[in-house]
Design a protein around this motif. Structure first.
Motif, PDB file in Angstrom:
ATOM      1  N   ILE A 171       0.906  -1.225   0.051  1.00 46.68           N
ATOM      2  CA  ILE A 171       0.148  -0.108  -0.020  1.00 46.68           C
ATOM      3  C   ILE A 171       0.805   1.168   0.067  1.00 46.68           C
ATOM      4  O   ILE A 171       0.349   2.388  -0.319  1.00 46.68           O
ATOM      5  N   LEU A 178      -5.522  -2.800  -4.952  1.00 46.77           N
ATOM      6  CA  LEU A 178      -4.810  -3.687  -4.202  1.00 46.77           C
ATOM      7  C   LEU A 178      -5.290  -4.986  -4.474  1.00 46.77           C
ATOM      8  O   LEU A 178      -6.486  -5.225  -4.210  1.00 46.77           O
ATOM      9  N   GLN A 203      -7.870  -0.698   4.632  1.00 49.39           N
ATOM     10  CA  GLN A 203      -8.647  -0.815   3.367  1.00 49.39           C
ATOM     11  C   GLN A 203      -9.722   0.229   3.620  1.00 49.39           C
ATOM     12  O   GLN A 203      -9.894   1.419   2.564  1.00 49.39           O
TER      13      GLN A 203
END
Lengths: 382, 557
Positions: A171, A178, A203
């Motif tokens: 990330i 992702l 996330q």
């Protein structure tokens, strides 16, 4: 029309492509096929995944979910169809130019680099200045709660810690998408639940469009915004975890998500809003079903979606043949009159009755929770 | 629109790094391996005055006892030596791996040191001890005891058995160490124990590794030229005859040398083929999660077993010890005079510094080339599997069945005339070392690459590093431990190389091993011993450096 340009150059979207689908949904997959010899591992899959969405590909091993993920990543070529991110057609863009972060099943940490250098690796490739690298690496390590380990060698880290580093490394480059390939399957049960929360929160905070692959239905239900259940290279159903769990679209989904019991039955349409369900000789249940379907059907229900009652005429009767005490709940195996065995869960807080092997019981259905499929196509009857 | 066909075509012929590398390797192999081999094969079929195609040379070989008997000699010597080496190495490896014999590390060091020098130095040391004017021969002659002759079949058996058993020993120890104890425990729990368990579980499981060691020994004995030249005497074997025929001045014997070379290669191939047949797909990749525990022995058995294994190890070290000791003894030609001195070393420093310099220069250049080639070709073979790279794999391993003397001969015949003239140069020596010793390095590079998870490379690629840069930044670096352990073997084999060097060297490219040989024939035993000591010392230093580099984690053999 799809324009295949020289690999390496960014392919610009040609005007003929369906305009409407670009809006809102950054990741767009259309009729994608991957062949291994004569076998279609991915067999014409179409998907749209929204900005910041946590999207899970769920299915048994060999269903094509990892192959599809690796096609998005650029490690498997696309034999037919289109994968597009915003205006960019990804098909011919080599993996290292896609700006996609990936987390692997076995972490794939570089064993010859410290934690810091593992995370900084992608930033160095992007020619980020030294000060910025330092700043961003430390930031992201703090985010995954690994700040104090930055000078460690990976061999000195546990599996869970390595997976945090792998997540940080993916990330930190601010990826467009992702991708996660069964990231929790090598961890033990408790750690898996902790890590799943870490992943979900990060996330959410960063709002990264995420595609997640797993064969674990519980994990998929817990973590996803939407799930695509896959089997045999095809999508069986797409929906929110709740939709998929409560309203499985076919018997495969009903069986794969939260193990269902299936009973063959015959459905007789009586009036507009009423049908008669014949399960075994003698047991007939009236159900409110808004379909005019009559004929062979499959009744599906989960262990916790039936209650046990007193046996009687017209009911679905059986005998307890096995019981398992699991603390807060009891699992009973009940043998029906046709010798089919059904699993029923009874929560002890709802019911203090202690049942014995050999007891005669009836199965009473919660009509709003059962699912009916037609016997031929195995598709849901609504 | 569907254009996958167009994409595939583009991929197939893309001028990417790996395709270019594959092309370069094939060109190099074609020039330095296939072309010389084809030359050898076609020359072996020349016949008569007009040099037309025919089988006459082969017929001659199989009809004349002079030729045919050497093939027979070679086969007998190779088989008996291998059996003896296995009879010594297998039980010793098993005993050391499984029982609490004290000082195992020390024992392993002794065994490794005994295999570090080329076999002919072993032969030379036995001559010094037991030859016609040998040290021990002279010592016990007055007592009226006559030892069996060191020359001929028996002597070669002695040399090869004690030179080769360490290979078997190391392979057995390795295989037993990586075996999971649960397998033997399972047999035990099913009521199978003792000898029966040994023959139904343990030995079958180490058989694939053991046969790999056995084949290595077979190949080494079959192709060795130095030992039979020194002590074979009347017992002529194939490599010696090939050398004689080739070096003899008669032009016609070129054809016979080629024919015999083809025959020895065919024989090696047969051995390799038989091993594959026996082993088939039985590659038990054991992880050794819990290696078997070491069994404690009762005092009496412990003393007997310890004495036996140390006895063998010390006996195997005799050639090395003899070499080192004689290098410090005052000599007068073949005669040793009482007293110690550095005379031999001073002499080689003055007169033979060149050969020392050559040896290490050539081996260093060769090993650098081998490391580059080994890493790149292993990657091609493992990560870019195709028919093309499978062929590359086969071609790179094929020098394994070509004896050094044969390689020397085919190089001379191929490169002493245009278009490529290399005969007599240092280049031809370096190339022959690369071709002949790369299989070790290539295999160990492949081995480590199979252990590397491809996901690590994919992680690097997905982070924005192109596949080629990923190879150099990640893959190559992670391969290094495996590459280095192969490289150490290839390096030691290169500095010791004799069979092809003796054919390819010229006045200004002499190496240590060739100089030792010519010194022995000049009866300057002292200088030969000093040079031998330098070789052994260099090999030991290489191993120590290797152990330091890998912090003891790497393993050779």
């Amino acid at each position: 029309m799809v324009a295949y340009l020289d690999s390496g150059k960014v392919c610009h979207f040609s005007a003929e492509l369906g305009q409407e689908s670009i809006m809102g949904n950054p990741l767009y997959i259309e009729n994608v096929v991957k062949r291994f010899g004569d076998f279609n591992a991915v067999d014409g899959i179409s998907l749209e995944i929204g900005e910041g969405e946590f999207f899970t590909l769920l299915g048994p091993s060999g269903c094509g979910k990892t192959t599809l993920l690796r096609m998005i990543a650029g490690f498997n070529s696309v034999d037919a169809g289109v994968i597009r991110f915003k205006e960019k057609i990804l098909n011919d863009i080599p993996a290292h130019r896609r700006n996609i972060g990936m987390v692997f099943q076995n972490y794939a940490i570089f064993p010859h680099m410290s934690v810091f250098n593992n995370v900084a690796y992608g930033l160095k490739a992007r020619k980020v200045s030294k000060e910025d690298i330092e700043k961003r690496v430390i930031e992201v390590l703090d985010l995954v709660q690994m700040g104090e380990y930055k000078d460690r060698q990976p061999s000195k880290l546990s599996g869970g810690q390595q997976q945090r580093i792998a997540l940080a490394r993916a990330i930190v480059i601010n990826p467009d998408i992702l991708l996660m390939d069964e990231p929790l399957s090598n961890l033990d049960a408790k750690l898996r639940i902790d890590m799943r929360e870490v992943i979900k929160k990060i996330q959410n905070n960063l709002n990264i469009t995420t595609v997640y692959v797993t064969h674990d239905q519980e994990e998929a239900l817990a973590i996803s915004d939407r799930i695509a259940v896959m089997n045999g290279g095809k999508i069986q159903q797409i929906g929110t975890p709740r939709e998929i769990y409560q309203n499985p679209g076919n018997t495969f989904v009903a069986d794969f998500i939260g193990t269902s019991t299936f009973l063959d039955c015959i459905l007789e349409n009586k009036t507009k809003k009423k049908s008669l369900l014949k399960i075994l000789d003698g047991s007939e249940i009236e159900i409110p079903l808004q379909t005019d379907y009559s004929g062979g059907a499959v009744l599906a229900f989960r262990a916790e979606e039936v209650t046990l009652g007193k046996p009687g005429p017209g009911k679905l009767n059986g005998k307890i043949v096995f019981s398992t005490f699991l603390g807060g709940l009891m699992n009973y195996e009940i043998m029906l009159d046709n010798d089919q065995v059904v699993l029923v869960t009874e929560y002890l807080k709802d019911n203090e009755i202690w049942r014995n092997i050999g007891d005669e019981v009836s199965l009473d259905f919660n009509m709003s929770r059962i699912n009916l499929f037609d016997a031929v196509n195995k598709e849901v009857l609504v | 629109m569907k254009t996958p066909a167009g994409m595939n075509r583009k991929r197939l012929f893309a001028l990417d790094f790996w395709n270019i590398m594959t092309f370069i390797f094939f060109v190099l192999i074609a020039v330095f391996l296939v072309y010389p081999l084809v030359g050898l094969l076609s020359r072996s079929f020349l016949s008569g005055e007009d040099r037309s195609f025919g089988l006459s040379s082969y017929l001659e070989f199989f009809q004349l006892p002079y030729y045919f008997s050497t093939l027979w000699h070679s086969i007998i010597l190779t088989l008996v030596s291998t059996v003896l080496a296995t009879i010594v190495g297998l039980p010793m490896g098993y005993a050391v791996a499984r029982y609490d014999i004290p000082g195992k590390k020390m024992l392993n060091v002794m065994v490794v040191v005994s295999l570090l020098s080329p076999p002919f130095i072993g032969a030379y040391a036995w001559i010094v001890l037991l030859g016609r004017s040998g040290f021990l021969t002279k010592l016990i002659e007055p007592l009226g005891i006559h030892l069996p002759s060191i020359y001929g079949f028996g002597g070669m058996l002695l040399v090869f058995t004690f030179k080769m058993f360490p290979f078997i020993y190391m392979y057995v120890i390795g295989a037993l160490g990586s075996m999971d104890s649960s397998l033997e425990e399972a047999a035990e729990s099913l009521g199978v124990h003792g000898i029966k368990r040994l023959f139904t579980v343990t030995f079958p499981l180490i058989l694939p590794t053991l046969t790999a060691g056995v084949v290595m020994v077979l190949m080494t004995v079959l192709s060795d030229l130095g030992t039979p030249m020194l002590i074979g005497e009347g017992y002529k074997v194939l490599p010696v005859l090939i050398y004689d025929e080739f070096m003899g001045e008669m032009g016609g014997s070129f054809v016979m040398a080629s024919t015999m070379s083809v025959i020895i290669i065919v024989f090696s191939l047969t051995v390799l083929f038989l091993q594959r047949k026996v082993i088939g797909n039985k590659d038990y990749n054991m992880t050794g999660l819990r290696p078997p525990s070491v069994i404690e022995l009762k005092p009496v058995s412990k003393i007997i077993l310890t004495t036996a294994v140390y006895g063998i190890a010390i006996f195997a070290l005799i050639p090395q010890i003899t070499t080192v000791v004689t290098s410090f003894i005052k000599t007068h030609g073949p005669l040793f005079i009482k007293g110690f001195s550095f005379e031999s070393y001073r002499y080689i420093w003055d007169k033979m510094a060149d050969s020392i310099r050559h040896t290490f220069t050539y081996a260093t250049i060769a090993i650098v080339i081998m490391i580059f080639m080994g890493i790149l070709t292993a990657y091609l073979v493992v990560r870019r599997k195709s028919r093309v790279t499978a062929l590359l794999d086969f071609l790179l391993m094929s020098p394994y069945v070509i004896p050094g003397s044969v390689l020397g001969i085919i190089f001379i015949m191929a490169f002493n005339k245009p278009p490529v003239i290399l005969a007599g140069t240092a280049t031809i020596l370096v190339i022959s070392y690369v071709i002949r010793k790369i299989p070790f390095l290539f295999r160990s590079s492949i081995g480590i690459l199979y252990q590397l998870d491809p996901a690590v490379e994919e992680a690097s690629i997905s982070l924005g590093i192109s596949p080629v840069r990923t190879f150099f930044k990640v893959t190559a670096i992670l391969m290094l431990p495996g590459v280095v352990s192969g490289a150490v073997l290839s390096w030691i084999a290169s500095i010791n190389e004799f069979s092809s060097t003796i054919i390819l060297y010229s006045g200004h490219t002499k190496t240590i091993s060739v100089t030792i040989f010519t010194e022995i024939f000049k009866d300057s035993y002292g200088t030969a011993a000093a040079l031998g000591t330098i070789l052994t010392f260099a090999a030991i230093v290489s191993l120590v450096v290797f152990n330091k580099l890998t912090k003891g984690k790497g393993s050779v053999v």
